[in-house]
Scaffold this motif. Structure first.
Motif, PDB file in Angstrom:
ATOM      1  N   PRO A 119       8.459  38.389  -3.865  1.00  0.00           N
ATOM      2  CA  PRO A 119       7.832  37.718  -5.009  1.00  0.00           C
ATOM      3  C   PRO A 119       7.104  36.451  -4.570  1.00  0.00           C
ATOM      4  O   PRO A 119       7.638  35.659  -3.793  1.00  0.00           O
ATOM      5  N   GLY A 120       5.867  36.301  -5.018  1.00  0.00           N
ATOM      6  CA  GLY A 120       5.073  35.146  -4.641  1.00  0.00           C
ATOM      7  C   GLY A 120       4.095  35.427  -3.512  1.00  0.00           C
ATOM      8  O   GLY A 120       3.214  34.629  -3.240  1.00  0.00           O
ATOM      9  N   ILE A 121       4.266  36.564  -2.844  1.00  0.00           N
ATOM     10  CA  ILE A 121       3.311  36.955  -1.804  1.00  0.00           C
ATOM     11  C   ILE A 121       2.474  38.100  -2.360  1.00  0.00           C
ATOM     12  O   ILE A 121       2.974  39.202  -2.571  1.00  0.00           O
ATOM     13  N   GLY A 122       1.220  37.779  -2.621  1.00  0.00           N
ATOM     14  CA  GLY A 122       0.282  38.775  -3.125  1.00  0.00           C
ATOM     15  C   GLY A 122      -0.648  39.224  -2.016  1.00  0.00           C
ATOM     16  O   GLY A 122      -0.487  38.849  -0.849  1.00  0.00           O
ATOM     17  N   THR A 123      -1.661  39.996  -2.385  1.00  0.00           N
ATOM     18  CA  THR A 123      -2.559  40.545  -1.370  1.00  0.00           C
ATOM     19  C   THR A 123      -3.345  39.467  -0.627  1.00  0.00           C
ATOM     20  O   THR A 123      -3.510  39.551   0.588  1.00  0.00           O
ATOM     21  N   SER A 124      -3.801  38.427  -1.334  1.00  0.00           N
ATOM     22  CA  SER A 124      -4.575  37.383  -0.638  1.00  0.00           C
ATOM     23  C   SER A 124      -3.685  36.570   0.297  1.00  0.00           C
ATOM     24  O   SER A 124      -4.102  36.214   1.412  1.00  0.00           O
ATOM     25  N   THR A 125      -2.456  36.294  -0.135  1.00  0.00           N
ATOM     26  CA  THR A 125      -1.514  35.575   0.732  1.00  0.00           C
ATOM     27  C   THR A 125      -1.182  36.415   1.959  1.00  0.00           C
ATOM     28  O   THR A 125      -1.166  35.907   3.085  1.00  0.00           O
TER      29      THR A 125
END
Length: 70
Positions: free
Chosen positions: A51-57
């Motif tokens: 949670p909190g890590i998306g594709t851009s991250t």
């Protein structure tokens, strides 16, 4: 002076090491540690499950070139 590691293995890294990863602070490092206590990461792409890590991250983390899974 200890040599800089070639990569930070997210299956073995300490919280202090995880925080060296771009966009990873205390809370995200704790989430990574909790996740791997249940299931090891099979690839760097598995960080998307945190949670909190998306594709851009995840793209930024991969571009940093510091993270690996061994």
């Amino acid at each position: 002076v200890s040599p800089t590691p070639v990569c930070i293995n997210i299956n073995l890294a300490t919280k202090t090491e995880l925080i060296k990863i771009i966009h990873v602070g205390d809370k995200t490092a704790d989430k990574i540690l909790s996740f791997r206590a249940v299931k090891l990461f099979l690839s760097v792409d598995d960080l998307i499950k945190i949670p909190g890590i998306g594709t851009s991250t995840l793209t930024d983390i991969k571009s940093q070139g510091l993270v690996c899974v061994e």
